[in-house]
Design a protein around this motif. Structure first.
Motif, PDB file in Angstrom:
ATOM      1  N   GLY A 123      38.907  39.053  39.339  1.00 30.93           N
ATOM      2  CA  GLY A 123      40.279  39.427  39.020  1.00 30.93           C
ATOM      3  C   GLY A 123      40.889  38.517  37.970  1.00 30.93           C
ATOM      4  O   GLY A 123      41.530  38.988  37.006  1.00 30.93           O
ATOM      5  N   VAL A 134      42.426  39.085  33.512  1.00 29.51           N
ATOM      6  CA  VAL A 134      43.836  38.925  33.138  1.00 29.51           C
ATOM      7  C   VAL A 134      43.972  38.594  31.660  1.00 29.51           C
ATOM      8  O   VAL A 134      43.464  37.584  31.185  1.00 29.51           O
ATOM      9  N   ALA A 141      47.512  46.339  34.980  1.00 29.12           N
ATOM     10  CA  ALA A 141      47.453  45.532  36.203  1.00 29.12           C
ATOM     11  C   ALA A 141      46.768  46.288  37.336  1.00 29.12           C
ATOM     12  O   ALA A 141      46.071  45.691  38.154  1.00 29.12           O
ATOM     13  N   ILE A 144      42.971  45.929  37.350  1.00 25.75           N
ATOM     14  CA  ILE A 144      42.460  44.683  37.928  1.00 25.75           C
ATOM     15  C   ILE A 144      42.320  44.837  39.435  1.00 25.75           C
ATOM     16  O   ILE A 144      41.282  44.474  40.012  1.00 25.75           O
ATOM     17  N   HIS A 145      43.344  45.393  40.075  1.00 26.80           N
ATOM     18  CA  HIS A 145      43.242  45.621  41.524  1.00 26.80           C
ATOM     19  C   HIS A 145      42.057  46.518  41.850  1.00 26.80           C
ATOM     20  O   HIS A 145      41.270  46.218  42.757  1.00 26.80           O
ATOM     21  N   GLU A 168      50.041  44.243  40.901  1.00 25.67           N
ATOM     22  CA  GLU A 168      48.655  44.692  40.801  1.00 25.67           C
ATOM     23  C   GLU A 168      48.341  45.418  42.103  1.00 25.67           C
ATOM     24  O   GLU A 168      48.087  44.789  43.123  1.00 25.67           O
ATOM     25  N   SER A 222      49.475  50.951  40.482  1.00 25.57           N
ATOM     26  CA  SER A 222      50.162  50.315  39.355  1.00 25.57           C
ATOM     27  C   SER A 222      49.638  50.813  38.010  1.00 25.57           C
ATOM     28  O   SER A 222      48.440  50.992  37.819  1.00 25.57           O
ATOM     29  N   VAL A 227      46.946  36.337  41.725  1.00 26.47           N
ATOM     30  CA  VAL A 227      45.717  37.077  42.032  1.00 26.47           C
ATOM     31  C   VAL A 227      45.278  36.586  43.399  1.00 26.47           C
ATOM     32  O   VAL A 227      44.943  35.412  43.555  1.00 26.47           O
TER      33      VAL A 227
END
Length: 358
Positions: free
Chosen positions: A255, A259, A265, A268-269, A303, A307, A319
């Motif tokens: 994660g 960034v 965002a 990333i999740h 995140e 999102s 994170v």
């Protein structure tokens, strides 16, 4: 973008003559003056801050008050003064903070500011990008958090209770100059680690147990938020939990590596959740990967699975993946990051690797 420009852009988009800001959070963000009550009126020409007798003297003495053209006392005549401004500047449409204002408060505003059109405005994204001063305060809050964590590692021992650890953390934050805690400290030892937002109990911490410690502070009104999971003793009494720790560590590393400015965002999740799922623990990670932080401990951008927020330089985010198995235990690791053009800057500095306190 400068704070005045952000509000003026909002006024243009919503065709407003003025914006009335009531929430303590947005007033502090704009003026750099903290008060539980006050009224900030931004018009096309000027910005007015009205404060009551508890705060007006402090505000007049504050040397770094920001963005305020006129500071005035808001006694019983505050609405008379605001109505006079509205008449003088021909203000007909006023925006209000739809994400902050209670319905009854909005009705009261309509009553005292008669013959005005009130337009709801979502202000949740105003504070996402931090300026240099704001980033400096968050960095200081994170530095204090690291100092507290180092003290915890020196102090902690078997037979201490979760509540005793939480009290130690609170005292240490104040010792190092924090304003206050940014949220109630989470201490979860042993099986309690399966509860992401566990409340500290009288449970005694035993040798061989993992402890999840989620803590943070405010410094000059800006928050830190850090979670570490560490081990009491040389060996975990449930070996599988050490394996889970390394999965969470790798998931967080993934994660963090994603960034940078321009990234969604939510992506990333979704990438981190997929990684945890592929390791066989997808059902045990069921919260968002992270959130923005600043004046509030949880703010935009988030995140999360849904999102679509695009990261920009100057955003500060967490994170914090975790795995939580009911009745068994759990692990979470959390850090605060500053988004940059090419990547990120770590704001929290405590070691992320599993520490074994002997």
């Amino acid at each position: 973008m400068m704070k005045k420009a952000i509000i003026k852009q909002t006024m243009t988009e919503h065709k407003l003559d003025a914006m009335l800001i009531y929430s303590p959070e947005n007033r502090y963000w704009f003026s750099r003056f903290r008060s539980s009550l006050g009224y900030l009126l931004v018009t096309k020409n000027k910005t007015y801050l009205f404060l009551d007798s508890r705060y007006i003297t402090m505000a007049r003495e504050q040397k770094d008050l920001q963005n305020i053209d006129l500071l005035d006392y808001c006694g019983k005549s505050v609405w008379t003064k605001i109505n006079e401004i509205c008449q003088k500047e021909n203000i007909q449409t006023i925006g209000f903070e739809a994400d902050w204002l209670k319905y009854q408060e909005m009705l009261n505003f309509k009553k005292v500011l008669h013959s005005k059109d009130f337009i709801p405005v979502d202000t949740s994204k105003w504070r996402m990008v931090k300026d240099e001063w704001e980033i400096k305060q968050i960095k200081k809050a994170c530095d204090i958090t690291n100092q507290v964590y180092q003290d915890v590692l020196k102090w902690i021992k078997p037979r201490v209770t979760e509540k005793e650890l939480a009290r130690f953390v609170s005292d240490a934050f104040l010792k190092y100059g924090a304003d206050k805690l940014s949220f109630d400290t989470i201490v979860a030892s042993g099986a309690n680690g399966s509860k992401p937002h566990a409340v500290p109990t009288d449970k005694v911490i035993e040798v061989g147990e993992l402890i999840t410690l989620d803590m943070g502070c405010f410094y000059n009104g800006y928050a830190s938020d850090q979670t570490r999971t560490f081990l009491i003793g040389d060996e975990c009494n449930i070996a599988k939990l050490e394996d889970i720790y390394h999965i969470v560590y790798e998931a967080q590393s993934l994660g963090i590596s994603m960034v940078k400015a321009g990234v969604n965002a939510g992506d990333i999740h979704r990438a981190v959740a997929k990684f945890i799922d592929q390791k066989g623990y997808g059902e045990y990670f069921d919260h968002g990967l992270g959130h923005g932080l600043g004046i509030e401990i949880h703010e935009e951008p988030y995140e999360s699975p849904l999102s679509q927020s695009i990261l920009k330089p100057g955003m500060t985010i967490t994170v914090e993946p975790g795995i939580y198995i009911p009745g068994f235990g759990g692990v979470r690791i959390e850090d605060d990051l500053l988004v940059t053009e090419t990547g990120y800057e770590m704001l929290t500095s405590s070691p992320r690797e599993l520490i074994k306190v002997k």
